[in-house]
Design an enzyme around this catalytic site. Structure first.
Site, PDB file in Angstrom:
ATOM      1  CD  GLU A   1      -8.926 -38.391  11.367  1.00  0.00           C
ATOM      2  OE1 GLU A   1      -7.913 -39.000  10.954  1.00  0.00           O
ATOM      3  OE2 GLU A   1      -9.534 -38.720  12.396  1.00  0.00           O
TER       4      GLU A   1
ATOM      5  CD  GLU B   1      -7.035 -35.832  18.102  1.00  0.00           C
ATOM      6  OE1 GLU B   1      -7.846 -35.803  17.162  1.00  0.00           O
ATOM      7  OE2 GLU B   1      -6.946 -36.790  18.891  1.00  0.00           O
TER       8      GLU B   1
ATOM      9  CG  ASP C   1     -13.356 -41.258  13.822  1.00  0.00           C
ATOM     10  OD1 ASP C   1     -13.037 -40.514  14.786  1.00  0.00           O
ATOM     11  OD2 ASP C   1     -12.635 -41.420  12.819  1.00  0.00           O
ATOM     12  CB  SER C   2     -13.723 -40.917  19.699  1.00  0.00           C
ATOM     13  OG  SER C   2     -14.841 -40.047  19.759  1.00  0.00           O
TER      14      SER C   2
ATOM     15  CE  LYS D   1     -13.786 -34.641  13.846  1.00  0.00           C
ATOM     16  NZ  LYS D   1     -12.705 -35.577  13.474  1.00  0.00           N
TER      17      LYS D   1
ATOM     18  CG  ASP E   1     -15.340 -37.841  12.989  1.00  0.00           C
ATOM     19  OD1 ASP E   1     -14.825 -37.067  12.156  1.00  0.00           O
ATOM     20  OD2 ASP E   1     -14.820 -38.139  14.079  1.00  0.00           O
TER      21      ASP E   1
END
Ligand code: KIV
Length: 286
Positions: free
Chosen positions: A124, A191, A53-54, A122, A92
């Site tokens: 978070e 991270e 999602d960057s 993925k 993501d």
């Protein structure tokens, strides 16, 4: 009858990560968001591609990852899938796509896999995601967890700083990592975590750690491709090692082309098309 071994290196699937960790073999992961970057990364031999999602920062210019939508990740994942043959493709889950309830999360993850071609997703979070990770894994959806700095929590965290720097915070990170392993995640992103804590986690877990700003000992290293090749704007984080200046190269190419346009040097005859000699141009003018 003997079967010839394919020339291509073998496709990377989830079990390859566990085997690599046992052998002490380091793996590499990069982001990609479209067909050409996926081809470059895949053909270079990178084992994992993250449709991160960057994309919100480096492609869409949102400034953070919060606005990224499922549709944006889905479209990017489809292109990445078309551009890659070997790497394991992880999509993501954007902010808001796994926060409402488990059923909706499963539906969104399935869409990324069925339509997008993702081979894993993925998300978070740590202890707050235990049931969610269990449910996804139960539905045959391979999951990568992500702890430490979780950019989707930027408003809660108040910025992008190193996490786990006190004894309590470090213990919580280690606990979260173990919980994600127990819940069934096959890998975990660490991270912006002190390297000593990343090392403890890597040694404690059987699943692979994927480090970004987390030191050398992680099983896998991940970077944002655009940071690595110099195609971003603004200050790079300390953990980025920039291997090329693609932005500089592109700027120079664009300037040179523009000069040629303005000086009448582009296009030349080889770069344009002429009429066949057999055609009488006078007749065209009539
Ligand atoms: O979105 C992303 O690119 C990521 C990596 C930086 C781990 O989450």
């Amino acid at each position: 009858m003997a079967y010839l071994k394919p020339d291509e290196p073998e496709k990377v699937y989830v079990p390859a990560l566990r085997k690599a960790k046992k052998r002490g073999e380091k793996l590499a992961c990069l982001t990609a968001y479209n067909y050409p970057t996926a081809r470059i990364v895949d053909e270079a031999g990178v084992e994992l591609i993250l449709v991160g999602d960057s994309i919100g920062n480096v492609i869409h210019g949102y400034g953070n990852t919060i606005p990224v939508t499922l549709e944006e990740i889905l479209s990017a994942t489809k292109a990445v899938k078309r551009g890659s043959e070997r790497a394991l493709i992880i999509a993501d889950m954007p902010y808001g796509t796994y926060h409402i309830n488990e059923d909706e999360t499963v539906r969104n993850a399935l869409q990324l896999m069925k339509e997008g071609g993702a081979e894993a997703v993925k998300l978070e979070g740590g202890s707050n995601r235990i049931n969610l990770v269990k449910r996804l894994v139960n539905e045959e959806i391979p999951v990568v967890a992500h702890i430490g700095l979780t950019p989707q929590s930027v408003h809660k965290l108040g910025g992008y700083s190193v996490q786990g720097k006190t004894v309590e915070d470090a213990k919580k990170l280690i606990e979260d990592a173990k919980l994600m392993e127990e819940a069934g995640a096959f890998a975990i992103v660490l991270e912006l975590v002190p390297r000593e804590i990343a090392e403890m986690i890597t040694n404690e877990l059987k699943i692979s750690t994927i480090g970004i700003g987390a030191g050398l000992v992680c099983d896998i290293q991940v970077l944002v491709l655009h940071d690595l090749v110099g195609l971003t704007f603004g200050r790079l984080p300390r953990f980025v090692r920039q291997y090329a200046d693609i932005r500089g190269i592109m700027t120079e190419a664009v300037s040179n082309w523009m000069d040629d346009v303005k000086n009448g040097n582009y296009p030349n005859d080889e770069e344009s098309y002429g009429m066949p000699k057999s055609v009488d141009l006078n007749r065209v003018k009539e």
